[in-house]
Motif scaffolding. Structure first.
Motif, PDB file in Angstrom:
ATOM      1  N   TRP A 257       0.826  -1.214   0.000  1.00  0.00           N
ATOM      2  CA  TRP A 257       0.000   0.000   0.000  1.00  0.00           C
ATOM      3  C   TRP A 257       0.856   1.259   0.000  1.00  0.00           C
ATOM      4  O   TRP A 257       0.509   2.249  -0.635  1.00  0.00           O
ATOM      5  CB  TRP A 257      -0.963  -0.014   1.182  1.00  0.00           C
ATOM      6  N   LEU A 258       1.969   1.224   0.721  1.00  0.00           N
ATOM      7  CA  LEU A 258       2.854   2.384   0.713  1.00  0.00           C
ATOM      8  C   LEU A 258       3.362   2.646  -0.699  1.00  0.00           C
ATOM      9  O   LEU A 258       3.415   3.799  -1.148  1.00  0.00           O
ATOM     10  CB  LEU A 258       4.027   2.155   1.678  1.00  0.00           C
ATOM     11  N   ARG A 259       3.698   1.583  -1.401  1.00  0.00           N
ATOM     12  CA  ARG A 259       4.221   1.745  -2.762  1.00  0.00           C
ATOM     13  C   ARG A 259       3.123   2.148  -3.746  1.00  0.00           C
ATOM     14  O   ARG A 259       3.227   3.160  -4.437  1.00  0.00           O
ATOM     15  CB  ARG A 259       4.872   0.435  -3.217  1.00  0.00           C
ATOM     16  N   ASN A 260       2.040   1.372  -3.816  1.00  0.00           N
ATOM     17  CA  ASN A 260       1.058   1.534  -4.886  1.00  0.00           C
ATOM     18  C   ASN A 260       0.052   2.654  -4.637  1.00  0.00           C
ATOM     19  O   ASN A 260      -0.288   3.399  -5.561  1.00  0.00           O
ATOM     20  CB  ASN A 260       0.292   0.220  -5.097  1.00  0.00           C
ATOM     21  N   GLU A 261      -0.467   2.748  -3.431  1.00  0.00           N
ATOM     22  CA  GLU A 261      -1.531   3.707  -3.160  1.00  0.00           C
ATOM     23  C   GLU A 261      -1.028   5.007  -2.550  1.00  0.00           C
ATOM     24  O   GLU A 261      -1.815   5.938  -2.359  1.00  0.00           O
ATOM     25  CB  GLU A 261      -2.581   3.099  -2.224  1.00  0.00           C
ATOM     26  N   MET A 262       0.253   5.085  -2.263  1.00  0.00           N
ATOM     27  CA  MET A 262       0.768   6.277  -1.609  1.00  0.00           C
ATOM     28  C   MET A 262       1.849   6.941  -2.464  1.00  0.00           C
ATOM     29  O   MET A 262       1.587   7.922  -3.161  1.00  0.00           O
ATOM     30  CB  MET A 262       1.244   5.924  -0.202  1.00  0.00           C
ATOM     31  N   VAL A 263       3.074   6.407  -2.455  1.00  0.00           N
ATOM     32  CA  VAL A 263       4.137   7.132  -3.147  1.00  0.00           C
ATOM     33  C   VAL A 263       3.999   7.116  -4.662  1.00  0.00           C
ATOM     34  O   VAL A 263       4.509   8.016  -5.344  1.00  0.00           O
ATOM     35  CB  VAL A 263       5.533   6.617  -2.717  1.00  0.00           C
ATOM     36  N   GLU A 264       3.303   6.113  -5.237  1.00  0.00           N
ATOM     37  CA  GLU A 264       3.099   6.127  -6.683  1.00  0.00           C
ATOM     38  C   GLU A 264       2.340   7.371  -7.138  1.00  0.00           C
ATOM     39  O   GLU A 264       2.454   7.795  -8.297  1.00  0.00           O
ATOM     40  CB  GLU A 264       2.345   4.874  -7.142  1.00  0.00           C
ATOM     41  N   ARG A 265       1.548   7.957  -6.252  1.00  0.00           N
ATOM     42  CA  ARG A 265       0.804   9.173  -6.595  1.00  0.00           C
ATOM     43  C   ARG A 265       1.688  10.411  -6.595  1.00  0.00           C
ATOM     44  O   ARG A 265       1.222  11.491  -6.960  1.00  0.00           O
ATOM     45  CB  ARG A 265      -0.367   9.361  -5.629  1.00  0.00           C
ATOM     46  N   LEU A 266       2.936  10.259  -6.166  1.00  0.00           N
ATOM     47  CA  LEU A 266       3.817  11.416  -5.995  1.00  0.00           C
ATOM     48  C   LEU A 266       4.957  11.408  -7.009  1.00  0.00           C
ATOM     49  O   LEU A 266       5.987  12.034  -6.775  1.00  0.00           O
ATOM     50  CB  LEU A 266       4.394  11.418  -4.570  1.00  0.00           C
ATOM     51  N   ARG A 267       4.790  10.747  -8.127  1.00  0.00           N
ATOM     52  CA  ARG A 267       5.911  10.593  -9.047  1.00  0.00           C
ATOM     53  C   ARG A 267       5.524  10.949 -10.477  1.00  0.00           C
ATOM     54  O   ARG A 267       4.363  10.823 -10.893  1.00  0.00           O
ATOM     55  CB  ARG A 267       6.464   9.183  -8.997  1.00  0.00           C
ATOM     56  N   GLY A 268       6.510  11.411 -11.225  1.00  0.00           N
ATOM     57  CA  GLY A 268       6.382  11.614 -12.655  1.00  0.00           C
ATOM     58  C   GLY A 268       5.222  12.502 -13.064  1.00  0.00           C
ATOM     59  O   GLY A 268       4.820  13.427 -12.371  1.00  0.00           O
ATOM     60  N   GLN A 269       4.690  12.200 -14.237  1.00  0.00           N
ATOM     61  CA  GLN A 269       3.627  13.022 -14.817  1.00  0.00           C
ATOM     62  C   GLN A 269       2.381  13.039 -13.945  1.00  0.00           C
ATOM     63  O   GLN A 269       1.613  14.017 -13.948  1.00  0.00           O
ATOM     64  CB  GLN A 269       3.287  12.491 -16.214  1.00  0.00           C
ATOM     65  N   ARG A 270       2.182  11.964 -13.191  1.00  0.00           N
ATOM     66  CA  ARG A 270       1.002  11.890 -12.329  1.00  0.00           C
ATOM     67  C   ARG A 270       1.000  13.025 -11.308  1.00  0.00           C
ATOM     68  O   ARG A 270      -0.033  13.639 -11.046  1.00  0.00           O
ATOM     69  CB  ARG A 270       0.985  10.533 -11.618  1.00  0.00           C
ATOM     70  N   LEU A 271       2.153  13.321 -10.719  1.00  0.00           N
ATOM     71  CA  LEU A 271       2.230  14.434  -9.770  1.00  0.00           C
ATOM     72  C   LEU A 271       2.176  15.770 -10.506  1.00  0.00           C
ATOM     73  O   LEU A 271       1.493  16.705 -10.070  1.00  0.00           O
ATOM     74  CB  LEU A 271       3.506  14.336  -8.943  1.00  0.00           C
ATOM     75  N   ILE A 272       2.873  15.885 -11.616  1.00  0.00           N
ATOM     76  CA  ILE A 272       2.928  17.140 -12.346  1.00  0.00           C
ATOM     77  C   ILE A 272       1.526  17.597 -12.764  1.00  0.00           C
ATOM     78  O   ILE A 272       1.208  18.793 -12.719  1.00  0.00           O
ATOM     79  CB  ILE A 272       3.842  16.986 -13.578  1.00  0.00           C
TER      80      ILE A 272
END
Length: 500
Positions: A257-272
């Motif tokens: 959950w930390l990887r998929n539902e949390m920090v994945e939302r804070l990377r690359g184009q998704r965050l931008i």
């Protein structure tokens, strides 16, 4: 025990809402099932549609005796329709499908045969993704006694699986209809995994095609409210904590959950692309969960990129998160074909591949830990602190151009680490010798694209190799085409100019 001799083997439960023609691929796939109509049923549960979906479903039920329609007042979420579908289902097993996905032709027959042979409470069938990601490592091979401890089951938390109906009833397994509707499938599935007497993974046949509609029509596709979403996530964590004692296994499950539902939302184009105030709220929720719910080993076991993101989130370093995201949009896989040949049914291929960033290869530290060199400071753990490795690996994957089915090819890998000052350039030379007569159980008819998949340090990137493998029929000798050759380009141009 139900002794009804007319009891179906499988009930397919499908929640619907204003799906209209998007339902057609699912219906067509159900009409083509190799399992006879008398041995399975389909329970459509319409959640208050306001378009012509109920009319379509009623017409289908009138034509097919094993298709049934239940109509509800709109609840706004798939949980209630799925629960109602279970109550109406008569099958020995229940499969939960979405209204815009579809099945492969032998899916229900193979899933039921696996469940029956191994007396399984759950069978997880291989999935193909269409504009959305699906688990990969889980489906490298069949697993007939999979658990959360011995297999990456935690990577598959959608409900698109086969469940024994008596198992669902015994443990009162139903989807949450409470205030936290997001991640209802996570809470349902993780509890089912923990209670299952036997779970099987069927990896040698792609059973289910899972897609994201171009119009983003799925109800769960809208941007989530961080407070509601992470309250629901805490409930999933509660389920794990109630069944799994503190230690490495609990840390590994939390890490998903930390990887998929949390920090994945804070990377690359998704965050931008996300609004800054929304990102700030997500970061605040992640910070609280990191501090309140996760042991230190959870973040420490993440790949280096994810670990850096978790650290930046816990520290509230929003500007550095954005800087890292902008840099990460340039990270990609690079691969070059060094040679290939065909002998009978066998294709031998050698490829050089690596992760690239900007104008050159991604650089790694030369201190033995192979941590990637990132454009933000203060995120690498001190030397001597145990951390997950940043080492990369390469797979070669054959992907069917029509069905999107993916097959891992057998590979041997030689890794070259080239020092460049105080950093390393890491490149892999990969060779496969693949029997295209036996690939996918001999179901090889059509065109296969071969691609390299480079994974490591928190990235998984695919890149096509410009090689197409054509099989005229199932089991036929392959013909390999280089898409970039002059004659290949000429044939494609002629095809476009040919009168229709």
């Amino acid at each position: 025990m139900d002794t009804d001799v007319n009891r179906p083997k499988v009930s397919v439960v499908v929640p619907t809402h204003n799906c209209g023609p998007h339902l057609d691929p699912l219906v067509s796939s159900l009409e083509r099932q190799s399992l006879p109509p008398g041995e399975f049923e389909v329970v459509f549960v319409d959640d208050g549609s306001t378009d012509d979906t109920p009319r379509r479903l009623a017409a289908l039920a009138a034509v097919h005796e094993h298709f049934h329609l239940v109509r509800l007042e709109n609840s706004g979420w798939p949980s209630r329709p799925r629960n109602v579908g279970v109550e109406h289902a008569r099958g020995e097993y229940v499969f939960f499908a979405d209204d815009d996905d579809w099945f492969a032709e032998e899916a229900l027959e193979r899933l039921y045969a696996c469940a029956s042979t191994h007396d399984a409470d759950i069978v997880v069938g291989k999935m193909a993704g269409h504009r959305r990601s699906v688990p990969r490592e889980l489906f490298r091979r069949n697993r007939f006694d999979a658990t959360l401890a011995n297999a990456p089951l935690i990577d598959s938390l959608t409900c698109h699986k086969l469940f024994r109906r008596d198992f669902l009833d015994k443990h009162e397994l139903r989807f949450s209809e409470g205030p936290y509707r997001r991640l209802e499938d996570h809470r349902f599935v993780v509890r089912a995994y923990l209670l299952s007497g036997r779970t099987c993974v069927l990896a040698d046949y792609t059973c289910y095609h899972h897609q994201r509609r171009v119009d983003e029509g799925n109800v769960t596709a809208t941007r989530m409210d961080p407070a509601e979403y992470y309250a629901a996530l805490r409930e999933a964590i509660d389920i794990v904590d109630a069944h799994v004692p503190p230690g490495p296994l609990r840390d590994r499950l939390h890490r998903r959950w930390l990887r998929n539902e949390m920090v994945e939302r804070l990377r690359g184009q998704r965050l931008i692309d996300a609004p800054e105030d929304w990102i700030a709220r997500v970061v605040a929720e992640i910070r609280d969960i990191l501090r309140e719910r996760f042991a230190p080993g959870v973040a420490a076991g993440l790949p280096p990129l994810h670990r850096a993101l978790a650290y930046l989130a816990e520290q509230g370093r929003l500007a550095d998160l954005r800087r890292l995201a902008e840099w990460e949009t340039g990270v990609r896989a690079q691969a070059d074909v060094r040679g290939w040949e065909v002998s009978g049914h066998t294709v031998t291929l050698t490829v050089a591949a690596y992760l690239a960033a900007g104008d050159g290869p991604l650089r790694f530290g030369a201190d033995g830990r192979e941590l990637p060199v990132l454009p933000v400071d203060g995120v690498d753990p001190p030397p001597g602190v145990p951390v997950a490795s940043g080492a990369t690996k390469v797979d070669l994957v054959a992907r069917h151009a029509q069905t999107r089915e993916e097959i891992f090819l057998p590979v041997t890998v030689h890794t070259e680490r080239v020092p460049e000052g105080d950093v390393l350039r890491v490149e892999h030379v990969v060779t496969t010798t693949a029997d295209f007569g036996a690939l996918a159980g001999g179901r090889t008819r059509g065109t296969w694209q071969v691609k390299a998949r480079v994974s490591g340090a928190g990235w998984t990137r695919d890149t096509g190799l410009a090689l197409l493998v054509h099989c005229a029929a199932d089991g036929a000798p392959p013909r390999v085409e280089n898409e970039r050759s002059f004659f290949s380009r000429l044939r494609r141009l002629a095809g476009r100019l040919r009168p229709r």
